[in-house]
Design an enzyme around this catalytic site. Structure first.
Site, PDB file in Angstrom:
ATOM      1  N   HIS A  54      27.291  29.896 -17.844  1.00 32.48           N
ATOM      2  CA  HIS A  54      27.147  28.961 -16.723  1.00 32.48           C
ATOM      3  C   HIS A  54      26.458  27.700 -17.244  1.00 32.48           C
ATOM      4  CE1 HIS A  54      26.506  28.236 -12.245  1.00 32.48           C
ATOM      5  NE2 HIS A  54      25.793  27.273 -12.822  1.00 32.48           N
ATOM      6  N   THR A 112      27.621  20.592  -7.749  1.00 33.96           N
ATOM      7  CA  THR A 112      27.589  19.821  -6.508  1.00 33.96           C
ATOM      8  C   THR A 112      28.482  18.587  -6.587  1.00 33.96           C
ATOM      9  OG1 THR A 112      25.290  20.516  -6.282  1.00 33.96           O
ATOM     10  CG2 THR A 112      26.051  18.780  -4.814  1.00 33.96           C
ATOM     11  N   HIS A 134      28.580  30.440  -6.814  1.00 35.64           N
ATOM     12  CA  HIS A 134      27.208  29.941  -6.655  1.00 35.64           C
ATOM     13  C   HIS A 134      26.627  30.506  -5.363  1.00 35.64           C
ATOM     14  CE1 HIS A 134      23.978  26.847  -6.092  1.00 35.64           C
ATOM     15  NE2 HIS A 134      24.295  27.057  -4.822  1.00 35.64           N
ATOM     16  N   ASP A 179      22.300  27.925 -16.579  1.00 31.84           N
ATOM     17  CA  ASP A 179      22.510  26.728 -15.759  1.00 31.84           C
ATOM     18  C   ASP A 179      22.172  25.464 -16.554  1.00 31.84           C
ATOM     19  OD1 ASP A 179      23.381  25.407 -13.513  1.00 31.84           O
ATOM     20  OD2 ASP A 179      21.845  26.171 -12.168  1.00 31.84           O
ATOM     21  N   HIS A 230      26.660  23.284 -17.363  1.00 30.43           N
ATOM     22  CA  HIS A 230      27.203  22.011 -16.879  1.00 30.43           C
ATOM     23  C   HIS A 230      27.412  21.107 -18.094  1.00 30.43           C
ATOM     24  CE1 HIS A 230      26.756  22.895 -12.575  1.00 30.43           C
ATOM     25  NE2 HIS A 230      25.716  23.614 -12.973  1.00 30.43           N
ATOM     26  N   HIS A 272      23.183  33.187  -9.747  1.00 29.39           N
ATOM     27  CA  HIS A 272      21.896  32.819  -9.131  1.00 29.39           C
ATOM     28  C   HIS A 272      21.388  33.933  -8.202  1.00 29.39           C
ATOM     29  CE1 HIS A 272      23.237  29.065 -10.706  1.00 29.39           C
ATOM     30  NE2 HIS A 272      23.825  28.600  -9.613  1.00 29.39           N
ATOM     31  N   GLY A 316      23.750  17.947 -11.268  1.00 24.94           N
ATOM     32  CA  GLY A 316      22.876  17.166 -10.405  1.00 24.94           C
ATOM     33  C   GLY A 316      23.622  16.226  -9.488  1.00 24.94           C
ATOM     34  N   GLY A 317      22.911  15.165  -9.064  1.00 29.24           N
ATOM     35  CA  GLY A 317      23.461  14.183  -8.147  1.00 29.24           C
ATOM     36  C   GLY A 317      23.047  14.376  -6.712  1.00 29.24           C
ATOM     37  N   TYR A 332      31.953  23.272  -6.531  1.00 29.21           N
ATOM     38  CA  TYR A 332      31.296  23.769  -5.319  1.00 29.21           C
ATOM     39  C   TYR A 332      32.231  23.836  -4.113  1.00 29.21           C
ATOM     40  CZ  TYR A 332      26.170  23.845  -6.163  1.00 29.21           C
ATOM     41  OH  TYR A 332      24.897  24.159  -6.538  1.00 29.21           O
TER      42      TYR A 332
END
Length: 391
Positions: free
Chosen positions: A63, A101, A197, A285, A65, A226, A70-71, A132
């Site tokens: 997992h 996200t 998620h 993550d 990114h 998670h 973020g963002g 997401y």
């Protein structure tokens, strides 16, 4: 073909095999045995003497990114993409990239480009289509076609449920996505999983339980992550593992008194629960934003995930007295089995030469990805294209 002879390794494959020598070439483990003879000069092999250090499979971080995450707090809160040595310094030799996200400004094309870039730099990398939200982000317009025709895409995720940032998918929507993913996996031999998620919503894993109760889809298709973010959620996840799902623990920071389990706490509780040991994994993550929200859903603080959290978790487990062979599968072979990556997660003849040496304290001293050195005696020897000494 570059050859390497690794001598005097205390091999955990992840099962303990004892002292072995290994011959590595062409990115593979070519031979293993108790005592390698001297190689003829024509082999021109590099000799690495580990002097009895423990040698384990390279970690698979399921997992990540890879484009940055973020963002949630505006465009300035978009996390930069991690560079190569951010993974390898943590013993990670394989990553699975995904969108979170922000699956609008960052899309599947950028994800595939980042995965291919990491491959060019010497890391093994795959990814998930979607993100997401619904409708899922794709390149071809179809999840099934993305998985069928884009080599590096092996599943779908991270699709958000029980989270105020999600698209609030219905059961029918989840089942449609899961069926598309499962069939694509059958067609291609890929993982064919939906990496879910989990937010901190009170519904927890209810939607997954209903999907299992009301469909013919095999439980392995549903892969919640998670799951240690709330203690009650983790109890739900263990029960899903008993039903056949593989659950993923996240190695994020947990404050004293927080209603969550650290990755080490969660894995110990899982192993003690008697649930099937092959159905639990740990991921980092990495590159993702780890935000905290107020009651209005606004970001009040944030942290950033990093792949080094995996070795930190493993060292904590060892310090607690957990046997290395009991802890390792969640970072190695369990992930490889879930993702249908047969060359990964184990040290064996014919397997990929993804190797990590641990010193007496459990810290990483050496990392080899596909047989090539990335870390030697604690020093980075291979960096990403745009990395500097200070990166």
């Amino acid at each position: 073909m570059t050859m390497m002879l690794v001598r005097n390794a205390d091999v955990y494959a992840p099962a303990p095999l004892g002292r072995h020598d290994l011959l590595v070439g062409g990115g593979k483990v070519l031979w293993m045995g108790a005592d390698a003879a001297a190689l003829p000069p024509g082999f021109a092999a590099t000799v690495v003497d580990l002097a009895g250090a423990r040698l384990v499979p390279g970690f698979i971080d399921g997992h990540v990114h890879v484009t940055g995450g973020g963002g949630e707090a505006g465009f300035a809160s978009r996390v930069p993409a991690p560079m190569l040595s951010r993974y390898t310094r943590g013993g990670v030799t394989t990553v699975v990239g995904l969108l979170g996200t922000d699956d609008v400004a960052r899309g599947t094309r950028e994800l595939v480009a980042a995965i291919n870039g990491l491959r060019e730099e010497g890391l093994s990398a795959w990814g998930h289509a979607g993100g997401y939200h619904l409708p899922p982000a794709t390149i071809t317009g179809s999840l099934r076609a993305d998985l069928a025709f884009i080599d590096c895409l092996i599943g779908v995720g991270e699709l958000a449920i029980s989270d105020h940032r999600s698209s609030q998918p219905t059961l029918d929507e989840l089942l449609r996505i899961a069926s598309e993913t499962h069939v694509a996996g059958l067609m291609t031999g890929k993982a064919g999983i939906v990496h879910l998620h989990l937010g901190d919503g009170a519904r927890g894993l209810e939607l997954v339980r209903r999907a299992l109760d009301q469909s013919e889809l095999p439980p392995r298709v549903f892969n919640p992550t998670h799951v240690n973010r709330r203690r009650a959620l983790f109890d739900e996840a263990i029960e899903l593992a008993r039903r056949g799902c593989c659950i993923d623990i996240t190695a994020f920071p947990v404050a004293d008194g927080e209603d969550a389990w650290s990755a080490a706490d969660a894995l110990v509780r899982y192993l003690d629960s008697g649930a099937p040991r092959g159905r639990v994994t740990v991921s980092s993550d990495a590159g993702g934003c780890l935000p905290c929200f107020d009651e209005q859903g606004r970001v009040c603080s944030m942290d950033v995930g990093h792949s080094g959290a995996l070795i930190e978790t493993l060292r904590e487990l060892l310090a607690r007295g957990v046997a290395l062979e009991d802890a390792l599968p969640a970072f190695t072979c369990n992930v490889a089995d879930l993702l249908r990556l047969p060359g990964k997660g184990r040290i064996a003849v014919g397997a990929d030469a993804d190797l990590v040496a641990l010193d007496a304290d459990g810290a990483i001293s050496d990392v080899f990805a596909m047989g090539l050195p990335h870390l030697r005696q604690g020093a980075v020897v291979r960096r990403g294209t745009f990395e500097t000494q200070d990166t």
